[in-house]
Design a protein around this motif. Structure first.
Motif, short mmCIF file in Angstrom:
data_model
loop_
_atom_site.label_atom_id
_atom_site.label_comp_id
_atom_site.label_asym_id
_atom_site.label_seq_id
_atom_site.Cartn_x
_atom_site.Cartn_y
_atom_site.Cartn_z
N TRP A 1 26.21 16.70 -24.53
CA TRP A 1 25.02 17.22 -23.84
C TRP A 1 24.82 18.70 -24.12
N ASP A 2 25.91 19.44 -24.32
CA ASP A 2 25.79 20.88 -24.58
C ASP A 2 25.00 21.16 -25.85
N ASP A 3 25.05 20.23 -26.80
CA ASP A 3 24.35 20.44 -28.08
C ASP A 3 22.86 20.12 -28.00
N ILE A 4 22.46 19.42 -26.96
CA ILE A 4 21.07 18.94 -26.87
C ILE A 4 20.15 20.04 -26.33
N ASP A 5 19.08 20.33 -27.09
CA ASP A 5 18.17 21.41 -26.71
C ASP A 5 17.02 20.96 -25.81
N GLY A 6 16.76 19.66 -25.78
CA GLY A 6 15.67 19.19 -24.94
C GLY A 6 15.60 17.67 -24.93
N ILE A 7 14.87 17.15 -23.94
CA ILE A 7 14.74 15.70 -23.81
C ILE A 7 13.26 15.33 -23.89
N ALA A 8 12.94 14.42 -24.81
CA ALA A 8 11.56 13.94 -24.94
C ALA A 8 11.53 12.49 -24.45
N VAL A 9 10.53 12.17 -23.67
CA VAL A 9 10.46 10.81 -23.13
C VAL A 9 9.02 10.29 -23.18
N THR A 10 8.89 8.98 -23.40
CA THR A 10 7.57 8.36 -23.41
C THR A 10 6.96 8.39 -22.01
N GLN A 11 5.80 9.05 -21.90
CA GLN A 11 5.11 9.17 -20.62
C GLN A 11 4.16 7.99 -20.40
N GLY A 12 3.68 7.39 -21.49
CA GLY A 12 2.74 6.28 -21.48
C GLY A 12 2.06 6.24 -22.82
N PRO A 13 1.18 5.32 -23.11
CA PRO A 13 0.89 4.15 -22.29
C PRO A 13 1.97 3.08 -22.45
N GLY A 14 1.94 2.10 -21.55
CA GLY A 14 2.93 1.03 -21.60
C GLY A 14 2.98 0.31 -20.25
N LEU A 15 4.05 -0.45 -20.07
CA LEU A 15 4.22 -1.19 -18.81
C LEU A 15 4.79 -0.23 -17.77
N LEU A 16 4.16 -0.17 -16.60
CA LEU A 16 4.57 0.82 -15.60
C LEU A 16 6.05 0.71 -15.24
N GLY A 17 6.51 -0.49 -14.92
CA GLY A 17 7.91 -0.67 -14.51
C GLY A 17 8.88 -0.24 -15.60
N SER A 18 8.54 -0.54 -16.83
CA SER A 18 9.39 -0.17 -17.97
C SER A 18 9.39 1.35 -18.18
N LEU A 19 8.19 1.93 -18.16
CA LEU A 19 8.07 3.38 -18.35
C LEU A 19 8.87 4.15 -17.30
N LEU A 20 8.79 3.68 -16.06
CA LEU A 20 9.44 4.40 -14.96
C LEU A 20 10.95 4.51 -15.15
N ILE A 21 11.57 3.49 -15.73
CA ILE A 21 13.02 3.56 -15.93
C ILE A 21 13.35 4.71 -16.88
N GLY A 22 12.58 4.82 -17.96
CA GLY A 22 12.82 5.89 -18.93
C GLY A 22 12.49 7.26 -18.37
N THR A 23 11.35 7.37 -17.72
CA THR A 23 10.92 8.70 -17.26
C THR A 23 11.80 9.19 -16.11
N LEU A 24 12.18 8.29 -15.20
CA LEU A 24 13.06 8.72 -14.10
C LEU A 24 14.43 9.14 -14.63
N THR A 25 14.91 8.39 -15.62
CA THR A 25 16.20 8.74 -16.23
C THR A 25 16.11 10.12 -16.89
N ALA A 26 15.07 10.32 -17.69
CA ALA A 26 14.92 11.59 -18.41
C ALA A 26 14.73 12.76 -17.45
N ARG A 27 13.93 12.56 -16.41
CA ARG A 27 13.68 13.64 -15.44
C ARG A 27 14.97 14.02 -14.73
N THR A 28 15.75 13.00 -14.36
CA THR A 28 16.99 13.26 -13.64
C THR A 28 17.97 14.03 -14.53
N ILE A 29 18.11 13.56 -15.77
CA ILE A 29 19.05 14.24 -16.68
C ILE A 29 18.58 15.68 -16.93
N ALA A 30 17.26 15.85 -17.11
CA ALA A 30 16.72 17.19 -17.37
C ALA A 30 17.05 18.13 -16.22
#
Ligand code: KG4
Ligand code: ZN
Length: 345
Positions: free
Chosen positions: A73-102
């Motif tokens: 994680w120390d080497d990672i400069d940033g996190i990019a995540v799909t905001q949309g479009p797509g299936l809401l339930g599927s998107l939320l898993i990725g975005t919540l994960t990315a937001r939390t890690i960020a």
């Protein structure tokens, strides 16, 4: 130039994907957990099932991406995540994960448009495309034509008015009793058939650069209904099992040619209007060898095609676009982040 490592995370549909990409072009790892085998049983993606499956694999997929790339994680400069479009339930898993890690790891977060990001698959190979860049992005969820003046300056030239090209493949395959996803199986079956066996209509959309595939899909249904001796009242579920191998092969060939001719004709029209320096195709349907061949015959530029694993949904294309957002300083506050299942271009 200092190298910048972006973690890209993609969960908009039925693939849980994470990748580490350096400077928007060098892929250090690209991990994809596909749910195709799960959704095959249902003949298509079941949103609730997709979301549950993302929950189970999202963290292992991210860890595998870090491990394969040989970074922490120390080497990672940033996190990019799909905001949309797509299936809401599927998107939320990725975005919540990315937001939390960020938040926890104090990493900048970048919100990526999935449809636009597909184009960035073409920056993961050499030679890199040049601007102005014309891009056709065709998948199961969308069919868009975009013109890029630079990585983050783009506009929509045309889009499907109804079904996406991949969606049409998936639906027609299902009608004939072929497994999900339809695109690859039709790609394999079409060479065995006669592309002129069935005469299918092409939508007339005037001067626009739009597409429309739902009329074509209905024409296929009517043709198949009459081939099995039925009429318009015959339910599509009665068709599979009652077609001969020749009928299936011929329909795959005729249907595929109609769709690819339309895509290539519209792309050529856009090429003439905008005189881009490069033309690329992207999205799951861009994996088709036949589509690549038809387009290469039409467009008088040397075309370069991204390998299959970058055409279908993946984290590397998300990270590649995230890199350009990072260069432009376009971060998103993890607490303000808005997941948007119908995110526009
Ligand atoms: O980009 P993608 O992986 O996911 C979406 O964003 O939809 O695209 C999946 C779509 C499916 O509809 C599938 O049938 C189609 O891409 N596809 C293909 C091929 N491989 C996948 N279509 C035609 N030829 C292929 N080889
Ligand atoms: Zn996609």
């Amino acid at each position: 130039m200092r190298h910048m490592l972006i973690l890209g995370l993609e969960t908009s549909c039925d693939e849980t994907a994470a990748a580490i990409v350096e400077n928007g072009s060098r892929v250090l790892s690209n991990v994809v957990a596909s749910q195709i085998d799960i959704h095959k049983e249902y003949g298509g993606v079941v949103p609730e099932v997709a979301a549950r499956s993302h929950i189970e694999v999202v963290l292992p997929v991210i860890h595998e991406a870090l491990e394969t790339a040989g970074v922490t994680w120390d080497d990672i400069d940033g996190i990019a995540v799909t905001q949309g479009p797509g299936l809401l339930g599927s998107l939320l898993i990725g975005t919540l994960t990315a937001r939390t890690i960020a938040l926890i790891r104090h990493k900048p977060l970048y919100a990526v448009n999935h449809v636009v990001a597909h184009t960035f698959a073409n920056f993961l190979i050499e030679p890199q495309p040049q601007f102005p860049l014309l891009a056709l992005s065709v998948s199961g969820g969308h069919s868009h034509m975009l013109l890029f003046e630079s990585p983050l300056e783009y506009r929509l030239l045309g889009r499907t008015r109804d079904d996406a090209a991949g969606e049409a493949f998936d639906k027609v395959a299902k009608m004939m009793g072929l497994p999900y996803p339809g695109g690859p199986i039709i790609d394999k079956t079409a060479p065995l058939g006669d592309p002129h066996a069935y005469k299918l209509p092409k939508a007339k959309l005037g001067d626009s650069l739009d597409f429309s595939f739902s009329g074509l899909k209905t024409a296929v249904l009517r043709t198949l209904q009459s081939e099995i001796g039925g009429d318009f009242r015959t339910h599509s579920s009665e068709i599979p099992g009652r077609l001969t191998e020749t009928q299936i092969n011929d329909m795959c060939a005729s249907f595929q040619l109609t769709i690819y001719d339309t895509l290539a004709a519209q792309l050529y029209r856009a090429y003439q209007q905008h005189q881009p320096k490069s033309v690329v195709i992207a999205g799951g349907v861009a994996a088709s060898r036949r589509l690549r061949q038809i387009i290469s015959e039409k467009i008088p530029l040397e075309m370069h095609y991204a390998p299959m694993q970058y055409c279908t949904d993946n984290g590397a294309m998300i990270a590649a676009m995230g890199y350009h957002l990072a260069q432009a300083g376009r971060t998103t506050d993890p607490l303000e982040f808005k997941t948007d299942p119908s995110l526009a271009i």
